[in-house]
Design a protein around this motif. Sequence first.
Motif, PDB file in Angstrom:
ATOM      1  N   VAL A 209     -28.279   5.804  27.357  1.00  0.00           N
ATOM      2  CA  VAL A 209     -28.307   5.901  25.992  1.00  0.00           C
ATOM      3  C   VAL A 209     -27.023   6.521  25.397  1.00  0.00           C
ATOM      4  CG1 VAL A 209     -28.605   8.727  26.478  1.00  0.00           C
ATOM      5  CG2 VAL A 209     -29.533   7.606  24.269  1.00  0.00           C
ATOM      6  N   THR A 210     -26.943   5.794  24.086  1.00  0.00           N
ATOM      7  CA  THR A 210     -25.838   6.370  23.262  1.00  0.00           C
ATOM      8  C   THR A 210     -26.143   6.930  21.955  1.00  0.00           C
ATOM      9  OG1 THR A 210     -24.917   4.203  24.325  1.00  0.00           O
ATOM     10  CG2 THR A 210     -23.753   5.092  22.150  1.00  0.00           C
ATOM     11  N   SER A 211     -25.182   7.853  21.505  1.00  0.00           N
ATOM     12  CA  SER A 211     -25.641   8.682  20.308  1.00  0.00           C
ATOM     13  C   SER A 211     -24.335   8.306  19.369  1.00  0.00           C
ATOM     14  CB  SER A 211     -25.782   9.984  20.615  1.00  0.00           C
ATOM     15  OG  SER A 211     -25.789  10.789  19.267  1.00  0.00           O
ATOM     16  N   TRP A 212     -24.596   7.851  18.241  1.00  0.00           N
ATOM     17  CA  TRP A 212     -23.547   7.939  17.238  1.00  0.00           C
ATOM     18  C   TRP A 212     -24.008   8.910  15.799  1.00  0.00           C
ATOM     19  CZ3 TRP A 212     -26.111   3.696  19.204  1.00  0.00           C
ATOM     20  CH2 TRP A 212     -25.056   2.637  19.856  1.00  0.00           C
ATOM     21  N   THR A 213     -23.114   9.681  15.355  1.00  0.00           N
ATOM     22  CA  THR A 213     -23.145  10.695  14.420  1.00  0.00           C
ATOM     23  C   THR A 213     -22.298  10.389  13.352  1.00  0.00           C
ATOM     24  OG1 THR A 213     -23.874  12.344  16.173  1.00  0.00           O
ATOM     25  CG2 THR A 213     -23.271  13.159  14.019  1.00  0.00           C
ATOM     26  N   ASP A 214     -22.607  10.141  11.869  1.00  0.00           N
ATOM     27  CA  ASP A 214     -21.820   9.906  10.855  1.00  0.00           C
ATOM     28  C   ASP A 214     -21.538  11.261  10.285  1.00  0.00           C
ATOM     29  OD1 ASP A 214     -20.981   9.400   8.327  1.00  0.00           O
ATOM     30  OD2 ASP A 214     -22.200   7.816   8.202  1.00  0.00           O
ATOM     31  N   GLY A 215     -20.556  11.901  10.222  1.00  0.00           N
ATOM     32  CA  GLY A 215     -20.069  13.161   9.486  1.00  0.00           C
ATOM     33  C   GLY A 215     -19.288  12.928   8.322  1.00  0.00           C
ATOM     34  N   GLY A 216     -18.826  11.511   8.334  1.00  0.00           N
ATOM     35  CA  GLY A 216     -17.855  11.196   7.175  1.00  0.00           C
ATOM     36  C   GLY A 216     -16.583  12.053   7.100  1.00  0.00           C
ATOM     37  N   GLY A 217     -16.288  13.003   8.279  1.00  0.00           N
ATOM     38  CA  GLY A 217     -15.081  13.694   8.048  1.00  0.00           C
ATOM     39  C   GLY A 217     -15.301  14.918   6.992  1.00  0.00           C
ATOM     40  N   VAL A 218     -16.566  15.116   6.708  1.00  0.00           N
ATOM     41  CA  VAL A 218     -17.201  16.373   5.685  1.00  0.00           C
ATOM     42  C   VAL A 218     -17.665  17.480   6.512  1.00  0.00           C
ATOM     43  CG1 VAL A 218     -18.432  17.011   3.999  1.00  0.00           C
ATOM     44  CG2 VAL A 218     -17.413  14.694   4.052  1.00  0.00           C
ATOM     45  N   VAL A 219     -18.319  17.145   7.484  1.00  0.00           N
ATOM     46  CA  VAL A 219     -18.875  18.078   8.517  1.00  0.00           C
ATOM     47  C   VAL A 219     -18.603  17.645   9.879  1.00  0.00           C
ATOM     48  CG1 VAL A 219     -20.771  18.675   7.095  1.00  0.00           C
ATOM     49  CG2 VAL A 219     -20.828  16.656   8.641  1.00  0.00           C
TER      50      VAL A 219
END
Length: 302
Positions: A209-219
């Motif tokens: 399994v692979t997990s991607w997280t988009d925080g955008g550099g904000v969080v």
Amino acid sequence: MTETLEHPGLADFEAHRRMIFGIAYRMLGGVADAEDLVQDTWLRWSQVTWLRWSQVTGPVANPAGYLARTVTNLALNRLDSAAVRRESYVGPWLPEPLVGEPDATEGVERAETVSLAVMVLLESLSPLERAVFVLKEVFGFSYKEIGEALDRGETACRQVGSRARAHVQAGRPRYDAPADLRRRATDEFLAACVGGDLNRMLELLAPDVTSWTDGGGVVRAALRPVTGADNVARFVLGVLTQLGEATARPALVNGQPGLLLAVGDRVDSVTVFEFAEGPDGAPLIAAMRTVRNPHKLTRLNP
């Protein structure tokens, strides 16, 4: 009593509003950006139809084609600046999610072509490939119509469309579990996360399994994909521990089963899953895509 005159192009525009939004959203990956393009398309359409009405030259012969051409070219013009922004984006980029909006996924036609997995694949296409793919594969325009819309030859558009379709098909999830099984696996994973049951989480995750997280550099978010069942499970539990008092609930995310996590009355993240077939035939979570960038969640917060 004064009678209000309806704009002569309004009825046709409203009849095709969902198509216009669907093209814009798939091209740009953002709800706010797509809505801006819908408004820009209306301004151009209203000028053309009002002029034709005032000059008594008759209505536009093919409103759907004209509107699709207009919004697609507006989107192509915006993609140059969007590409520059993506180059400096911090961490993985994911589209702005459509959450709990059945009408929205209906409005962009076939829901599977608006899943986050496919949206990420569209992002890897060139702007021209993306435009041809969306117009042909999603909205069913002919290559002749697409060529006229994009000022390209029909044969050239056919070649571009074939290349784009092959790329998307190669990257598209190959396992299509029934919706009820996907929902059950999502609910069980949610229960295991809330209960801190690491063993049950591992049973529901595919080994790779692979997990991607988009925080955008904000969080705070992982700047690279997290891979492997044990790593992903511990990463998820670590995030939940950091958040403290958080509540999670199942949600429809771009037409797919997902989870919405909130802290107080503020949505913290939206997660959607992809599945693989397990040894016993039951679905296992093969990929997780989580949007935490608060700029992409503003529509979900009061």
